[in-house]
Write a protein that holds these residues in place. Structure first.
Motif, PDB file in Angstrom:
ATOM      1  N   ASP A 102     -40.444 -24.596 -42.331  1.00 50.24           N
ATOM      2  CA  ASP A 102     -40.320 -23.668 -40.910  1.00 50.24           C
ATOM      3  C   ASP A 102     -40.377 -25.024 -39.721  1.00 50.24           C
ATOM      4  O   ASP A 102     -40.713 -25.457 -38.930  1.00 50.24           O
ATOM      5  CB  ASP A 102     -41.947 -23.429 -40.050  1.00 50.24           C
ATOM      6  CG  ASP A 102     -42.965 -21.992 -41.244  1.00 50.24           C
ATOM      7  OD1 ASP A 102     -43.735 -22.000 -41.918  1.00 50.24           O
ATOM      8  OD2 ASP A 102     -41.852 -21.326 -42.043  1.00 50.24           O
ATOM      9  N   ARG A 103     -38.765 -24.539 -39.709  1.00 47.63           N
ATOM     10  CA  ARG A 103     -38.083 -25.873 -39.033  1.00 47.63           C
ATOM     11  C   ARG A 103     -38.358 -24.931 -37.398  1.00 47.63           C
ATOM     12  O   ARG A 103     -37.975 -25.755 -36.848  1.00 47.63           O
ATOM     13  CB  ARG A 103     -37.206 -25.989 -39.524  1.00 47.63           C
ATOM     14  CG  ARG A 103     -36.920 -26.871 -40.714  1.00 47.63           C
ATOM     15  CD  ARG A 103     -37.563 -28.391 -40.309  1.00 47.63           C
ATOM     16  NE  ARG A 103     -36.260 -29.325 -38.789  1.00 47.63           N
ATOM     17  CZ  ARG A 103     -35.181 -29.391 -39.561  1.00 47.63           C
ATOM     18  NH1 ARG A 103     -34.731 -29.600 -40.540  1.00 47.63           N
ATOM     19  NH2 ARG A 103     -34.334 -30.580 -38.150  1.00 47.63           N
ATOM     20  N   TYR A 104     -38.133 -23.923 -37.273  1.00 46.11           N
ATOM     21  CA  TYR A 104     -37.614 -23.121 -36.449  1.00 46.11           C
ATOM     22  C   TYR A 104     -38.912 -22.138 -35.791  1.00 46.11           C
ATOM     23  O   TYR A 104     -39.289 -21.548 -36.874  1.00 46.11           O
ATOM     24  CB  TYR A 104     -36.498 -22.790 -36.082  1.00 46.11           C
ATOM     25  CG  TYR A 104     -35.114 -24.064 -36.044  1.00 46.11           C
ATOM     26  CD1 TYR A 104     -34.463 -24.006 -34.968  1.00 46.11           C
ATOM     27  CD2 TYR A 104     -34.842 -24.154 -37.552  1.00 46.11           C
ATOM     28  CE1 TYR A 104     -33.573 -24.869 -35.750  1.00 46.11           C
ATOM     29  CE2 TYR A 104     -34.058 -25.150 -37.721  1.00 46.11           C
ATOM     30  CZ  TYR A 104     -32.588 -25.123 -36.846  1.00 46.11           C
ATOM     31  OH  TYR A 104     -31.845 -26.306 -36.645  1.00 46.11           O
ATOM     32  N   GLU A 111     -39.151 -18.493 -37.415  1.00 47.66           N
ATOM     33  CA  GLU A 111     -38.472 -18.724 -38.732  1.00 47.66           C
ATOM     34  C   GLU A 111     -38.853 -18.664 -39.904  1.00 47.66           C
ATOM     35  O   GLU A 111     -40.491 -19.636 -40.043  1.00 47.66           O
ATOM     36  CB  GLU A 111     -36.804 -19.192 -38.012  1.00 47.66           C
ATOM     37  CG  GLU A 111     -36.670 -18.474 -37.467  1.00 47.66           C
ATOM     38  CD  GLU A 111     -35.080 -19.035 -37.006  1.00 47.66           C
ATOM     39  OE1 GLU A 111     -34.129 -19.540 -37.898  1.00 47.66           O
ATOM     40  OE2 GLU A 111     -34.919 -19.783 -36.218  1.00 47.66           O
ATOM     41  N   PRO A 153     -33.668 -24.591 -43.585  1.00 42.34           N
ATOM     42  CA  PRO A 153     -32.077 -23.913 -43.136  1.00 42.34           C
ATOM     43  C   PRO A 153     -30.806 -25.251 -43.235  1.00 42.34           C
ATOM     44  O   PRO A 153     -30.145 -25.046 -43.216  1.00 42.34           O
ATOM     45  CB  PRO A 153     -32.318 -24.602 -41.600  1.00 42.34           C
ATOM     46  CG  PRO A 153     -34.168 -25.414 -41.861  1.00 42.34           C
ATOM     47  CD  PRO A 153     -34.099 -24.729 -42.779  1.00 42.34           C
ATOM     48  N   TYR A 190     -30.965 -19.420 -46.636  1.00 44.23           N
ATOM     49  CA  TYR A 190     -31.473 -19.109 -45.290  1.00 44.23           C
ATOM     50  C   TYR A 190     -31.092 -17.409 -44.254  1.00 44.23           C
ATOM     51  O   TYR A 190     -29.892 -17.460 -44.212  1.00 44.23           O
ATOM     52  CB  TYR A 190     -31.252 -20.581 -44.498  1.00 44.23           C
ATOM     53  CG  TYR A 190     -32.562 -20.505 -42.940  1.00 44.23           C
ATOM     54  CD1 TYR A 190     -33.505 -20.788 -42.962  1.00 44.23           C
ATOM     55  CD2 TYR A 190     -31.445 -20.819 -41.647  1.00 44.23           C
ATOM     56  CE1 TYR A 190     -34.503 -21.034 -42.018  1.00 44.23           C
ATOM     57  CE2 TYR A 190     -32.668 -21.360 -40.799  1.00 44.23           C
ATOM     58  CZ  TYR A 190     -33.962 -21.055 -41.105  1.00 44.23           C
ATOM     59  OH  TYR A 190     -34.431 -21.669 -39.472  1.00 44.23           O
ATOM     60  N   ARG A 241     -29.726 -16.543 -41.585  1.00 43.87           N
ATOM     61  CA  ARG A 241     -28.814 -17.164 -40.378  1.00 43.87           C
ATOM     62  C   ARG A 241     -27.691 -16.492 -40.850  1.00 43.87           C
ATOM     63  O   ARG A 241     -26.681 -16.612 -40.094  1.00 43.87           O
ATOM     64  CB  ARG A 241     -29.529 -18.002 -39.303  1.00 43.87           C
ATOM     65  CG  ARG A 241     -30.692 -18.808 -38.069  1.00 43.87           C
ATOM     66  CD  ARG A 241     -30.593 -19.523 -38.046  1.00 43.87           C
ATOM     67  NE  ARG A 241     -31.840 -19.796 -36.660  1.00 43.87           N
ATOM     68  CZ  ARG A 241     -31.351 -20.852 -35.671  1.00 43.87           C
ATOM     69  NH1 ARG A 241     -30.985 -20.833 -35.436  1.00 43.87           N
ATOM     70  NH2 ARG A 241     -33.111 -21.140 -35.084  1.00 43.87           N
ATOM     71  N   GLU A 297     -27.256 -28.318 -40.949  1.00 45.72           N
ATOM     72  CA  GLU A 297     -28.403 -29.694 -40.900  1.00 45.72           C
ATOM     73  C   GLU A 297     -27.876 -30.603 -41.821  1.00 45.72           C
ATOM     74  O   GLU A 297     -28.811 -31.482 -41.995  1.00 45.72           O
ATOM     75  CB  GLU A 297     -28.926 -28.162 -41.822  1.00 45.72           C
ATOM     76  CG  GLU A 297     -29.873 -27.052 -40.930  1.00 45.72           C
ATOM     77  CD  GLU A 297     -31.055 -28.000 -40.275  1.00 45.72           C
ATOM     78  OE1 GLU A 297     -31.488 -27.278 -39.294  1.00 45.72           O
ATOM     79  OE2 GLU A 297     -31.734 -29.021 -40.411  1.00 45.72           O
ATOM     80  N   SER A 339     -27.640 -29.394 -36.735  1.00 46.20           N
ATOM     81  CA  SER A 339     -28.909 -28.220 -37.057  1.00 46.20           C
ATOM     82  C   SER A 339     -27.953 -27.881 -37.585  1.00 46.20           C
ATOM     83  O   SER A 339     -27.314 -27.347 -37.287  1.00 46.20           O
ATOM     84  CB  SER A 339     -30.333 -28.412 -36.173  1.00 46.20           C
ATOM     85  OG  SER A 339     -29.178 -28.252 -35.029  1.00 46.20           O
ATOM     86  N   ASN A 375     -28.653 -25.145 -35.053  1.00 48.74           N
ATOM     87  CA  ASN A 375     -27.886 -24.730 -33.934  1.00 48.74           C
ATOM     88  C   ASN A 375     -27.082 -25.764 -33.223  1.00 48.74           C
ATOM     89  O   ASN A 375     -26.779 -25.418 -32.146  1.00 48.74           O
ATOM     90  CB  ASN A 375     -28.745 -24.187 -32.989  1.00 48.74           C
ATOM     91  CG  ASN A 375     -30.578 -24.608 -32.918  1.00 48.74           C
ATOM     92  OD1 ASN A 375     -30.066 -25.651 -32.972  1.00 48.74           O
ATOM     93  ND2 ASN A 375     -31.457 -23.760 -33.232  1.00 48.74           N
ATOM     94  N   ASN A 378     -34.529 -11.246 -39.816  1.00 49.99           N
ATOM     95  CA  ASN A 378     -35.231 -12.555 -39.992  1.00 49.99           C
ATOM     96  C   ASN A 378     -35.992 -12.166 -41.033  1.00 49.99           C
ATOM     97  O   ASN A 378     -36.685 -10.903 -40.367  1.00 49.99           O
ATOM     98  CB  ASN A 378     -35.979 -13.041 -38.186  1.00 49.99           C
ATOM     99  CG  ASN A 378     -37.072 -13.853 -38.437  1.00 49.99           C
ATOM    100  OD1 ASN A 378     -36.846 -14.572 -39.524  1.00 49.99           O
ATOM    101  ND2 ASN A 378     -36.958 -14.110 -37.362  1.00 49.99           N
TER     102      ASN A 378
END
Lengths: 406, 174
Positions: B53-55, B58, B62, B67, B69, B79, B84, B86, B105
């Motif tokens: 759970d990096r973000y 979400e 990533p 993933y 996105r 990443e 990253s 983003n 998502n």
């Protein structure tokens, strides 16, 4: 055994071997230096393919090979994002390419002209700016049917065509084409382009490269509901495309204005998914299928057959189907608008091409799903039998084309 | 495909996982099918175990092409390249122009508009290659096409990697 004795025996043996090898054999004659093998006359089953070289996109190449022997015949280094056209008289290849210089990839665009008989460079036309921003669709450049003009599609993201006169090898100017992209040759000196609303923009040129007439059609497909896949094929001046959903569209570009045929289905339009057991027993091939890949369609003129890369939706899970690799090649009678054969592929295919002769071969750019290596496989286009493959073809092959054109 | 190949692949879960994160994503998708249709019950707990759970809001990894996105990305994942999901890596410049995807998502079930921007200025990262084509269109609909060399507008046209920036929730369902 002491090392010195062992060494002496070894030397003695070597000398004896050299002496014996000369008994009864003439020396190999000294060979001349500085020789190039001339390009053989092209065979019926020769073809080019683009090795995109995905790990170093600045250094792609076009490779010429003989599908009968699965041997490479030559290659042309083609910078980044290239396209290739053959002149109608067979004398030249025109390669539109981007040179990405140094580690910072400073970009310059060129059309390099090759002598088709020697593969030596015959001339270079520098294109202004760095505006060929598309990477892979083949129809970013087009040679007019009479071979007089080369048109280069620009995307900055404004869209335009650069007009090149090939007799003088000079740039005649740019034609803005707002909202319309790519270009497909008409039977006269002109092109049709696909516009964002699903219509075609058709432009006819004079012999000096000036615009004589423009025509904008009504939309012939719905890009919101079922987009047209841009990789089409032509048969005697009529272009064939498929949509994401597997509807074949024909566009007759022989006249002043395009004429659109009624769409017909390449795949069963029943979208009911297969049940779990049916999927298991058919290796996922039950249920609906769709076309997908890079070079999805190819056509054989003598038999008027259309070939399409297809895959079961169970494989793709319905995601990104238009580029999903194919499990089979489906064969259609264009005039009857019905499927007449299915060719099962050894691996999954991303690009297909049928040779234009009376004993056609099916060339398949494929991926081995076990090793993830790229393959270039040759099948009998009529029986569907696998015949042979070219070893070490490169990284991501697509854009097969015959030695004399598409 | 031959039956024995199918059996081999279906039996080899660990290789299948490697394939799912392969740099050649279209083959990954074939691998996804093999497990999605046949071995999903075996695979899913493993996949959940990999999640990071990096973000906020979400779920997923990533660094994986799966993933959420990345549903319409095309290139190398930043990443894996010093940046990253983003942010561009140090030393690169984000392209001013981008293409837009619409991705769902899984954490909240909503669709989001995602801006895919190339990070320009230095060599190809060549790690975590990922090409997905959900909601992607041909170039005649350029705003949602992922086959465009967007670094062309920069002085250095080198593409290092591609980010996936959330622009906001999409108003309409895909």
């Amino acid at each position: 055994m002491p090392h010195s004795i062992s060494f002496a025996l070894s030397v003695l043996g070597l000398m004896l071997g050299v002496l014996l090898s000369h008994v009864g054999h003439a020396d190999i004659a000294a060979e001349p230096l500085n020789r190039n093998r001339p390009l053989d006359p092209a065979g019926a089953h020769w073809a080019w393919y683009l090795d995109f070289n995905v790990d170093d996109i600045a250094n792609s190449r076009f490779v010429l090979f003989d599908a009968d022997t699965a041997r490479m015949k030559g290659s042309l280094g083609s910078g980044a994002f290239p396209t290739m056209h053959a002149s109608p008289d067979g004398r030249f290849y025109y390669v539109a390419e981007s040179w990405l210089r140094g580690p910072r990839r400073i970009r310059e665009d060129f059309v390099t002209i090759y002598d088709a008989s020697s593969l030596q460079i015959d001339g270079i036309i520098e294109l202004p700016g760095a505006r060929r921003a598309l990477m892979s669709p083949r129809d970013r450049t087009v040679l007019t049917a009479d071979g007089s003009l080369l048109l280069v599609f620009n995307f900055t993201p404004s869209t335009s065509l650069t007009v090149i006169d090939l007799a003088s090898r000079t740039i005649k100017g740019d034609v803005p084409t707002p909202g319309c992209s790519l270009a497909y040759p008409t039977s006269s000196r002109g092109v049709s382009m696909i516009c964002g609303d699903g219509s075609l923009l058709t432009i006819h040129f004079g012999s000096d490269g000036t615009v004589l007439a423009q025509h904008r059609s009504k939309p012939f497909f719905n890009p919101d509901k079922d987009p047209l896949i841009e990789n089409g094929v032509s048969l005697e001046g009529v272009w064939y495309f498929t949509t994401y959903g597997g509807q074949a569209h024909s566009v007759d570009l022989r006249g002043e204005e395009p004429v659109f045929g009624s769409p017909w289905p390449l795949v069963d339009q029943n979208k009911k998914p297969a049940n779990f057991l049916a999927s298991i027993f058919t290796m996922g091939k039950a249920g609906p299928w769709l076309p997908g890949g890079f070079q999805i369609l190819t056509v054989h003129e003598p038999t008027r057959r259309l070939y399409a890369l297809t895959h079961p939706i169970t494989w793709s899970e319905g995601k990104g189907d238009h580029v999903f690799p194919g499990a089979e090649v489906w064969v259609y009678d264009i005039d009857e608008q019905k499927r007449i054969d299915r060719i099962k592929l050894r691996d999954v295919g991303i690009s297909i091409h049928v040779t234009p002769d009376e004993s056609p071969l099916l060339l398949v750019g494929a991926v081995d799903i076990e090793t993830e290596e790229f393959r270039l496989e040759v099948y009998d286009a009529e029986s569907g039998d696998f015949l042979r493959e070219l070893e070490e073809p490169g990284e991501v092959m697509f854009h097969f084309q015959g030695v004399s054109g598409r | 495909m031959h039956l024995n190949r199918f059996d081999d692949l279906a039996a080899d879960v660990s290789r299948g996982l490697a394939r799912r994160t392969s740099r050649r994503s279209f083959t990954s998708k074939v691998g996804v099918w093999l497990f999605g249709a046949v071995a999903a019950p075996l695979l899913l707990p493993v996949a959940r175990g990999r999640a990071e759970d990096r973000y906020a809001g979400e779920e997923g990894d990533p660094r994986s092409c799966d993933y959420w996105r990345y549903c319409a990305t095309n290139g190398y994942l930043c990443e894996c390249c010093g940046g990253s999901a983003n942010e561009c890596p140090p030393g690169t410049t984000m392209s001013a122009l981008s293409w837009i995807g619409t991705c769902r998502n899984p954490a909240d079930g909503k669709n989001y508009l995602i801006s895919y921007n190339d990070c320009c200025g230095t060599a190809q990262c060549n790690r975590c290659s990922c090409s997905r084509h959900e909601s992607e269109t041909p170039v005649y609909r350029a705003g949602t096409a992922n086959d465009i060399h967007w670094c062309s507008a920069n002085e250095s046209t080198a593409i290092n990697c591609t980010v996936a920036v959330v622009l906001g929730a999409a108003e309409d369902e895909v």
